[in-house]
Design an enzyme around this catalytic site. Sequence first.
Site, PDB file in Angstrom:
ATOM      1  CB  CYS A 133       5.206  -2.103   7.010  1.00 29.43           C
ATOM      2  SG  CYS A 133       3.558  -1.436   7.231  1.00 29.43           S
ATOM      3  CG  HIS A 134       8.106  -4.328   5.210  1.00 26.46           C
ATOM      4  ND1 HIS A 134       7.139  -3.607   4.591  1.00 26.46           N
ATOM      5  CD2 HIS A 134       7.640  -5.590   5.299  1.00 26.46           C
ATOM      6  CE1 HIS A 134       6.117  -4.406   4.306  1.00 26.46           C
ATOM      7  NE2 HIS A 134       6.392  -5.600   4.726  1.00 26.46           N
ATOM      8  N   GLY A 135      10.432  -1.795   8.637  1.00 29.38           N
ATOM      9  CA  GLY A 135      11.604  -1.269   9.331  1.00 29.38           C
ATOM     10  C   GLY A 135      12.473  -0.304   8.550  1.00 29.38           C
TER      11      GLY A 135
ATOM     12  CE1 TYR B 294       4.730  -8.771   4.491  1.00 28.73           C
ATOM     13  CE2 TYR B 294       5.246  -9.467   6.724  1.00 28.73           C
ATOM     14  CZ  TYR B 294       4.905  -8.467   5.830  1.00 28.73           C
ATOM     15  OH  TYR B 294       4.769  -7.190   6.283  1.00 28.73           O
TER      16      TYR B 294
END
Lengths: 169, 420
Positions: A133-135, B294
């Site tokens: 998702c966000h590494g 985001y």
Amino acid sequence: MSEKKTNRRDFLFTATYAVGAVGVGATIWPMIDQMNPDASVKALASTEVDVSAVNPGKTITVLWRGKPVFIRRRTQDEIAEARSVKLEDLKHPEKDEDRAANPEWLVMLGVCTHLGCVPLDQKGEYNGWFCPCHGSHYDISGRIRKGPAPTNMEIPKYEFVNANTIKIG
Amino acid sequence: MSDHEYTPKSKFGKWFNDRLPLLTLANHLTDYPTPKNLNYWWTFGGILTFCLITQIVTGLVLAMHYIAHADMAFDSVEHIMRDVNYGWLIRYIHANGASMFFLAVYIHIFRSLFYGSYKAPREIIWIIGIIIYLLMMAAAFLGYVLPWGQMSFWGATVITNLFSAIPLVGEGIVTWLWGGYSVDNPTLTRFFTLHYLIPFLILGLVVLHIWALHVPGNNNPVGIDIKKPSKDTVPFHPYIVIKDGFALLMFMIVFAFFVFYTPNILGHADNYIEANPLVTPAHIVPEWYLLPFYAILRSVPDKLLGVVAMLSAILILAALPWLDTSKIRSAVFRPLYRQFYWILVADVLILGYVGAMPAEGLYLLVARVATAYYFLHFLVILPVLGWKEKTLPIPLSITEPILGGSPNLATAKNKESLNK
């Protein structure tokens, strides 16, 4: 109205507001608390898992309280790697010994501590887990090494009921 | 507001209006003096009202067939698509309607930014608008969870986990939001309830938004205060009604194109896979309209600060009337602001693009620069521009420069005289 003395009426007003506030609070609280986990959700608090079929170097994922739990049987190399990391190199310093009492078995919540995605097995720069998702990169002890996650993946309460069975929760 | 007293013609009308002045209200709305130079960017208020009504009507119909249960939600959506008469049409209108709603609201917001519509005396209209925008994002997020596909489930997980960044009470709040230890059936049922509630809250706020608008009246492309009613105004009906109606028709063509030709292009294929709490999709991205925020979230390497940055990016808009120190409203007369405006538009588009890309390498770097610039625009550039910028002379009225052969400096007043 020139005298600023507290009289009977002021006292009655204050007492009425106070009782009113308690009444409003007591009425609102059930409306808020009803959203917390209910009895049926809390009842599903523990799960038993048979791990006899898990070979070294493999991970199984089981569901506990609606969340994935990773159970990894680590190889000797992986244990050595996990235990050789210096605490200074860690963002959230925790010894591998404290995370895996039985070094062969790593049991942890498979939930990224950033925003709750399920990290992928044997991926990332530290040979452990990688959250798509966000590494966030985790090592073979599930400790955060790189990326936005603030802490290591959580270790749930668990115990070995016998050599082949783990009870989570 | 029109100053003249309104009296209904019919006897019954008069009798009714004395008891409930609905006809006075209707008369106010039809005669309402509107600047005669409003361009097509001003038609999006009407278009947005249409979007809200469309979402409420199609949503009501969908709720007659949808089942808010973790085991049945996904199947009930497929049931709507395959079995319910015209279910596919209604669902595609509702799903694409959300995107159309945001498309219109972004144009509406950027119109305000260009023409300075948020400035005194219209601050309250603007702030109500920002609250509506926040509620729209909440409604869109909650609605996206309801089909209970993979993106629904993991989107819900990621967004609710934003609250876990709050120190001390964060985890407790997340458990409370979920009604359990993960996103599950209790989460779905409450999301459905709230998704049903929010459009009606928005409807109420829209009434306040329009009410607050009708106190000072519309801003206009020239951005000057005008006399109402005067040579500078036309009655709302029929002039603006026809213009709004024509723009709405054009908008509906775009809307219909998406609904009938590419109904799934704005969604994600992963959401046609039923929710699975054991597998996160390889690449989680929100819907296009949330991508800039985001990108800001992901550009900050710290969890709490990332969430703070993302929320600030939205809430900073509410402070805009006080951050922009320029007395001149319209960018038409602000040569420097006009350039920074277009840089901001580009910046937001870039943020949207990198928000859809993986958070690594060059994308991450671009996201960080664009995030920094976003805040720089509002916190530094706007306040400084207000007193550094040499603005162009503004006309005395809408009509004057045209009748006098514009630009006529003799009929224009400068910034100094405006400050009086």
